[in-house]
Design an enzyme around this catalytic site. Structure first.
Site, PDB file in Angstrom:
ATOM      1  N   LEU A  44     104.353  26.012  46.125  1.00  0.00           N
ATOM      2  CA  LEU A  44     104.255  26.762  47.369  1.00  0.00           C
ATOM      3  C   LEU A  44     103.856  25.859  48.532  1.00  0.00           C
ATOM      4  O   LEU A  44     103.171  24.850  48.351  1.00  0.00           O
ATOM      5  CB  LEU A  44     103.222  27.882  47.224  1.00  0.00           C
ATOM      6  N   CYS A  68     102.663  12.147  47.280  1.00  0.00           N
ATOM      7  CA  CYS A  68     103.784  11.313  46.828  1.00  0.00           C
ATOM      8  C   CYS A  68     103.612   9.837  47.163  1.00  0.00           C
ATOM      9  O   CYS A  68     104.199   8.978  46.497  1.00  0.00           O
ATOM     10  CB  CYS A  68     105.090  11.849  47.403  1.00  0.00           C
ATOM     11  N   HIS A 112     109.883   5.947  48.279  1.00  0.00           N
ATOM     12  CA  HIS A 112     108.902   5.392  49.204  1.00  0.00           C
ATOM     13  C   HIS A 112     108.608   3.932  48.842  1.00  0.00           C
ATOM     14  O   HIS A 112     108.628   3.557  47.661  1.00  0.00           O
ATOM     15  CB  HIS A 112     107.582   6.170  49.127  1.00  0.00           C
TER      16      HIS A 112
END
Length: 246
Positions: free
Chosen positions: A28, A95, A192
């Site tokens: 969410l 992340c 990344h």
């Protein structure tokens, strides 16, 4: 739409609609995740959250399975504090944070604490989610600020790389680890990149070859446990001058 998909039932996101579920995986948006995940927790569901909302909660493990699965030992205390017999709430990581805490865990296990870190990230547009960054902002451009990311790098790393108290009732963050982070959004679809400079508390410093060898030899706890999903190599070390690339 396939027949299988067309027959799926979309339910309202309330605990009573999911009483037959053993595990709840929450992706969410953080704007709504807090209250909804708390409702599921209070209903004795086992909740794994991808949102940032509960990551700094002193009762909630922030777990990278390749680094700190021992932090799950705090779950009995979480249940006791919340007056629950079963169920729990565990969060995963930012992340960009995961890219540094795994090699840090490897080198600290061998050489002792890292006390100062400077990190510059080049973060892909996929990390911004579906709405993401406007194409007019990111094409042929670098956005030199990713809201909230620098703070997450500094705070979440201390919690993940920390330990758990002897009585398994509190996290002991690695507060001596000082991280200065600059996070950038770049026109790359996935993956990344982080440029990291660090200093060990122990002096004199180690050689780059020593660090590379330790990362190559690092064995994860999930590997020792024989988990089928554990990677063959915990960390891939590349020697080419023009690697890694996203």
């Amino acid at each position: 739409m396939s027949k299988k998909l067309s027959e799926l039932v979309v339910k309202e996101c309330k605990p009573e609609e999911f009483q037959n579920c053993d595990l709840i995986f929450s992706s969410l948006d953080s704007g709504v995740a807090g209250d909804i995940e708390t409702q599921f927790l209070k209903s004795n569901h086992a909740v794994f959250s991808n949102a940032k909302t509960h990551r700094r909660d002193p009762l909630v493990p922030l777990v990278v399975p390749t680094v700190n699965i021992s932090h799950l030992d705090l779950i009995p205390h979480q249940r006791s504090t919340n007056g629950q017999q079963k169920g729990f709430l565990v969060c995963n990581w930012n992340c960009a944070v995961i890219g540094i805490v795994i090699p840090f865990a490897a080198i600290q296990a061998k050489f002792g604490a890292v006390d100062q870190v400077s990190v510059v990230t080049m973060q892909a547009v996929s990390g911004a989610g579906y709405l993401g960054v406007s194409s007019m902002d990111i094409l042929d451009n670098v956005v030199p600020f990713v809201s909230g990311e620098e703070d997450k790098m500094e705070v979440e790393s201390q919690k993940i790389l920390g330990s758990i108290s002897a009585d398994a009732t509190a996290f002991e963050t690695q507060s001596s680890l000082k991280i200065s982070a600059v996070c950038n959004r770049v026109p790359v679809l996935d993956g990344h990149t982080a440029y990291v400079s660090l200093r060990f508390a122990k002096r004199p410093p180690l050689s780059a070859e020593d660090v590379k060898q330790v990362m190559r030899e690092y064995v994860l706890e999930v590997q020792r446990l024989g988990c089928q999903s554990a990677p063959e190599n915990a960390i891939s070390v590349l020697d080419e001058d023009d690697r890694p690339r996203p």
